[in-house]
Design a protein around this motif. Structure first.
Motif, PDB file in Angstrom:
ATOM      1  N   GLY A 144     -12.059 -14.520  10.383  1.00 49.73           N
ATOM      2  CA  GLY A 144     -12.657 -13.770  11.486  1.00 49.73           C
ATOM      3  C   GLY A 144     -12.547 -12.262  11.330  1.00 49.73           C
ATOM      4  N   GLY A 145     -11.914 -11.818  10.248  1.00 48.69           N
ATOM      5  CA  GLY A 145     -11.850 -10.383   9.970  1.00 48.69           C
ATOM      6  C   GLY A 145     -10.472  -9.764   9.998  1.00 48.69           C
ATOM      7  N   GLU A 146      -9.445 -10.502  10.440  1.00 51.40           N
ATOM      8  CA  GLU A 146      -8.096  -9.945  10.495  1.00 51.40           C
ATOM      9  C   GLU A 146      -7.555  -9.726   9.083  1.00 51.40           C
ATOM     10  N   ARG A 147      -7.035  -8.520   8.814  1.00 49.43           N
ATOM     11  CA  ARG A 147      -6.516  -8.207   7.493  1.00 49.43           C
ATOM     12  C   ARG A 147      -5.070  -7.707   7.524  1.00 49.43           C
ATOM     13  N   ASN A 200       0.035 -24.116   0.946  1.00 46.84           N
ATOM     14  CA  ASN A 200      -0.521 -22.769   0.942  1.00 46.84           C
ATOM     15  C   ASN A 200      -2.005 -22.841   1.246  1.00 46.84           C
ATOM     16  N   VAL A 201      -2.544 -21.723   1.680  1.00 45.94           N
ATOM     17  CA  VAL A 201      -3.986 -21.569   1.826  1.00 45.94           C
ATOM     18  C   VAL A 201      -4.385 -20.282   1.122  1.00 45.94           C
ATOM     19  N   LEU A 202      -5.564 -20.285   0.556  1.00 45.40           N
ATOM     20  CA  LEU A 202      -6.081 -19.096  -0.113  1.00 45.40           C
ATOM     21  C   LEU A 202      -6.965 -18.317   0.852  1.00 45.40           C
ATOM     22  N   LEU A 203      -6.768 -17.019   0.920  1.00 44.79           N
ATOM     23  CA  LEU A 203      -7.511 -16.146   1.832  1.00 44.79           C
ATOM     24  C   LEU A 203      -8.454 -15.275   1.008  1.00 44.79           C
TER      25      LEU A 203
END
Length: 297
Positions: A237-240, A288-291
């Protein structure tokens, strides 16, 4: 020049069981003389659909596929579950036959560690491989011996199998990074292929250790993936801000009451991997998840 082409896997026959390095090298020579490419799936047995997915991908890419089944003592501490680790060899071979694996390399400990091996690192002798900079954080901070054992046995297996490609699952994301670095630095010509994590319907990453979970623990186990997935949704959603992502995931884990060993994620220009480890009863769950990064499906 060897060219890699995609092909359908077959279920023609039971894999050939190979127990010694000499026997495997003779088989490999036959394959190379016939112009065959070799794919490799290293495992510790107790196979599940995640392993079979790797073997299927290997069969699509390569002419011949070798899977190893070897419970590596060097990656266990004296206090860990080496003796309790599930060993299901006959069933593993049956499963591998369904996805067209050509050979199973199943060596003895003596074959792999001719100088002998003890679980106490301070008393070990002989040659071991250590990847500085990537082995002592996250999983390595909790299990400081682990990646030394993994890097050592994978180097040995690569030297034996000498595959054109080796296939690993993204669930063990830090392990994949360690092996990539090790292969690069030791000039190992094998291509490392990382494939997507295979999950249960509720999101729990498939793992041989999941069979340790009780019915109640199994219901709780997907909480780590739910936490990581919540952070992933925010990222999409855009959070960095990595701190925000960790806070969201951490809140879910805290509310669940499960002990958290670590939760980590840093955002770089090419994306990130957010990973964590929790303990459900006596069983460690990692995921883990990849972003902003994709691996092979």
């Amino acid at each position: 020049m060897i060219r890699f082409t995609r092909r359908l896997y077959s279920t023609a026959s039971t894999p050939r069981i190979v127990n010694t390095i000499a026997e495997y090298r003779a088989l490999r020579n036959e394959w190379l003389l016939a112009g065959k490419t070799i794919g490799f799936v290293p495992t510790m047995g107790a196979l599940h659909q995640g392993h079979l997915s790797l073997a299927k991908t290997a069969k699509q890419d390569c002419d011949k596929v070798v899977a190893s089944i070897f419970v590596n003592p060097a990656q266990f501490a004296p206090t860990e579950d080496l003796d309790r680790y599930p060993r299901t060899f006959e069933n593993d071979v049956k499963l591998l036959s369904t996805v067209g694996v050509d050979a199973v390399f199943a060596p003895s400990v003596q074959e792999m560690y001719p100088a002998g091996i003890t679980l106490d690192v301070s008393k070990q002798t002989g040659t071991f491989v250590e990847v500085k900079g990537k082995s002592h954080m996250l999983e390595g901070s909790v299990r400081p011996h682990f990646f030394r054992g993994v890097a050592t046995v994978v180097t040995k297996l690569f030297n034996v199998i000498q595959p054109h490609k080796a296939f690993f699952g993204q669930k063990d994301g830090q392990q994949c990074a360690v092996i990539r670095t090790m292969s690069r630095d030791l000039l190992i010509p094998t291509e490392i292929v990382v494939c997507q994590t295979i999950r249960e319907t509720d999101g729990l990453a498939m793992s041989s250790r999941n069979r340790y979970l009780s019915v109640e623990e199994r219901e709780t186990a997907p909480v780590l993936y739910r936490a990581l997935r919540a952070a992933e949704v925010l990222f999409e959603g855009g959070e960095r801000d990595a701190n925000v992502l960790r806070e969201v995931a951490g809140k879910i884990l805290k509310e669940s009451g499960v002990p958290v060993e670590y939760l980590s994620g840093k955002i770089g220009k090419d994306g990130a991997m957010m990973s964590g480890a929790v303990r459900i009863g006596k069983t460690r769950i990692i995921d883990n998840v990849l972003l902003g990064v994709e691996v092979r499906k």
